[in-house]
Write a protein that holds these residues in place. Sequence first.
Motif, mmCIF file in Angstrom:
data_model
loop_
_atom_site.group_PDB
_atom_site.id
_atom_site.type_symbol
_atom_site.label_atom_id
_atom_site.label_comp_id
_atom_site.label_asym_id
_atom_site.label_seq_id
_atom_site.Cartn_x
_atom_site.Cartn_y
_atom_site.Cartn_z
ATOM 1 N N ARG A 51 8.686 -16.198 19.386
ATOM 2 C CA ARG A 51 8.321 -15.763 17.914
ATOM 3 C C ARG A 51 7.966 -17.010 17.353
ATOM 4 O O ARG A 51 8.700 -17.881 17.138
ATOM 5 N N ASP A 56 -5.388 -16.612 16.440
ATOM 6 C CA ASP A 56 -5.501 -15.650 17.471
ATOM 7 C C ASP A 56 -4.758 -15.730 18.928
ATOM 8 O O ASP A 56 -5.254 -16.560 19.704
ATOM 9 N N GLU A 59 1.622 -14.212 20.300
ATOM 10 C CA GLU A 59 2.885 -14.257 19.810
ATOM 11 C C GLU A 59 2.806 -13.713 18.309
ATOM 12 O O GLU A 59 2.026 -14.050 17.529
ATOM 13 N N PRO A 60 3.837 -12.879 17.805
ATOM 14 C CA PRO A 60 3.856 -12.671 16.473
ATOM 15 C C PRO A 60 4.211 -13.415 15.644
ATOM 16 O O PRO A 60 4.874 -14.560 16.099
ATOM 17 N N TYR A 86 6.670 -14.327 11.966
ATOM 18 C CA TYR A 86 7.683 -13.921 11.206
ATOM 19 C C TYR A 86 7.569 -14.997 10.135
ATOM 20 O O TYR A 86 7.763 -16.306 10.378
ATOM 21 N N GLU A 100 -3.557 -7.198 7.981
ATOM 22 C CA GLU A 100 -3.892 -6.580 9.206
ATOM 23 C C GLU A 100 -3.550 -7.200 10.376
ATOM 24 O O GLU A 100 -3.672 -6.652 11.409
ATOM 25 N N ARG A 101 -2.667 -8.289 10.288
ATOM 26 C CA ARG A 101 -2.283 -9.088 11.518
ATOM 27 C C ARG A 101 -0.943 -8.776 11.789
ATOM 28 O O ARG A 101 -0.284 -8.110 11.231
ATOM 29 N N ASP A 102 -0.332 -9.338 13.026
ATOM 30 C CA ASP A 102 1.127 -9.118 13.495
ATOM 31 C C ASP A 102 1.860 -10.080 12.731
ATOM 32 O O ASP A 102 2.386 -11.025 13.269
ATOM 33 N N VAL A 103 2.125 -9.608 11.480
ATOM 34 C CA VAL A 103 2.837 -10.439 10.739
ATOM 35 C C VAL A 103 3.898 -9.843 9.823
ATOM 36 O O VAL A 103 3.782 -8.644 9.439
ATOM 37 N N THR A 104 5.003 -10.414 10.008
ATOM 38 C CA THR A 104 6.360 -9.632 9.494
ATOM 39 C C THR A 104 7.021 -10.694 8.419
ATOM 40 O O THR A 104 7.417 -11.958 8.685
ATOM 41 N N LYS A 146 3.829 -5.884 6.696
ATOM 42 C CA LYS A 146 4.898 -5.358 7.232
ATOM 43 C C LYS A 146 5.932 -6.099 6.641
ATOM 44 O O LYS A 146 6.011 -7.401 6.468
#
Length: 309
Positions: free
Chosen positions: A10, A108, A111-112, A114, A136-140, A179
């Motif tokens: 991660r 790009d 892996e996400p 955090y 819109e991205r894979d972000v927590t 998120k």
Amino acid sequence: MAGRTFSHRRRVIVDTDAKNEADDQFAIVHALLSPSLDIRGLVPAHFGNRRSRRSLEESREEIELLLRLMKLDGRVPVADGVPYALPDAGTPVRSPGVDLIIEEALRDVAEPLYVAFLGPLTDMAAALLLEPRIAERDVTVIWIGGGGYDGRGPQDGRPEFNLSNDIVAANIVFSSAVKVWQIPAPTYRMMAVGYAELDEKVAPCGEIGEYLVRQLVEWNERQHGGSIEFRVLGDSPAIGLMLHPDCGTWVERPAPNFRFDGGLDFSAANRPIRTYDSIDARFIHEDFFAKLRAFAGRQAHHTTGGDAP
């Protein structure tokens, strides 16, 4: 930093008001010692001006001290966040830390990302205002902050401390599409640990272990009127949840907005967020103790002339 290697780690940014109290330090070290986390940077954060007029600078100095004690100087990027709360919801403020968040969020890769916030949400809000595509991205976003839900926790009419240092920013993040996993005050207060355990499991672990316990005890002596022999390591759940997202129970609920007294306003149709109502303190504490002990052992072995790990 431990001997094991991991694929598909991660990506992590830790945004921390590191000198605000005495628990950020434990969370920062825990993150640095966790080999499944790819630490892309540490972002010093402000903690308002009630305790200091140079809170951001103090956070940076504390981060740099921790890295020196761990012999990691120059090996982890440190990028300053915004030095004050956002003036309003329409005025983004740029900083190296905000730019780091934007850069990593838009990268790009598989892996996400955090982004753990151990203080105010200022830098995340600024990043979202400057670059809305982040949502819109894979972000927590993992945030230690805010009061309790459903009547849990103190209802004293005052906002929780991390929230109070930038309510505008919290509302920007909570009303966005990014998120969010929130660890509110009644949950992070479950992270108590006693001096006796810290003396046994942390203080003997080299310079960094001795410092972590000493600064914690000194903080308690300054801030508490009576005798106390424990500390809530309230920021550590942010690291525990990156390692094991189910090391607590959570509820998905529509994100509130925050009134300036800290109260919750559910009138807006915000998207759902994850709010943790319990946390596995045993898993988080013991994982940290074991990693710190192993790290100190490797450092001692290297210092005495053994082979480097």
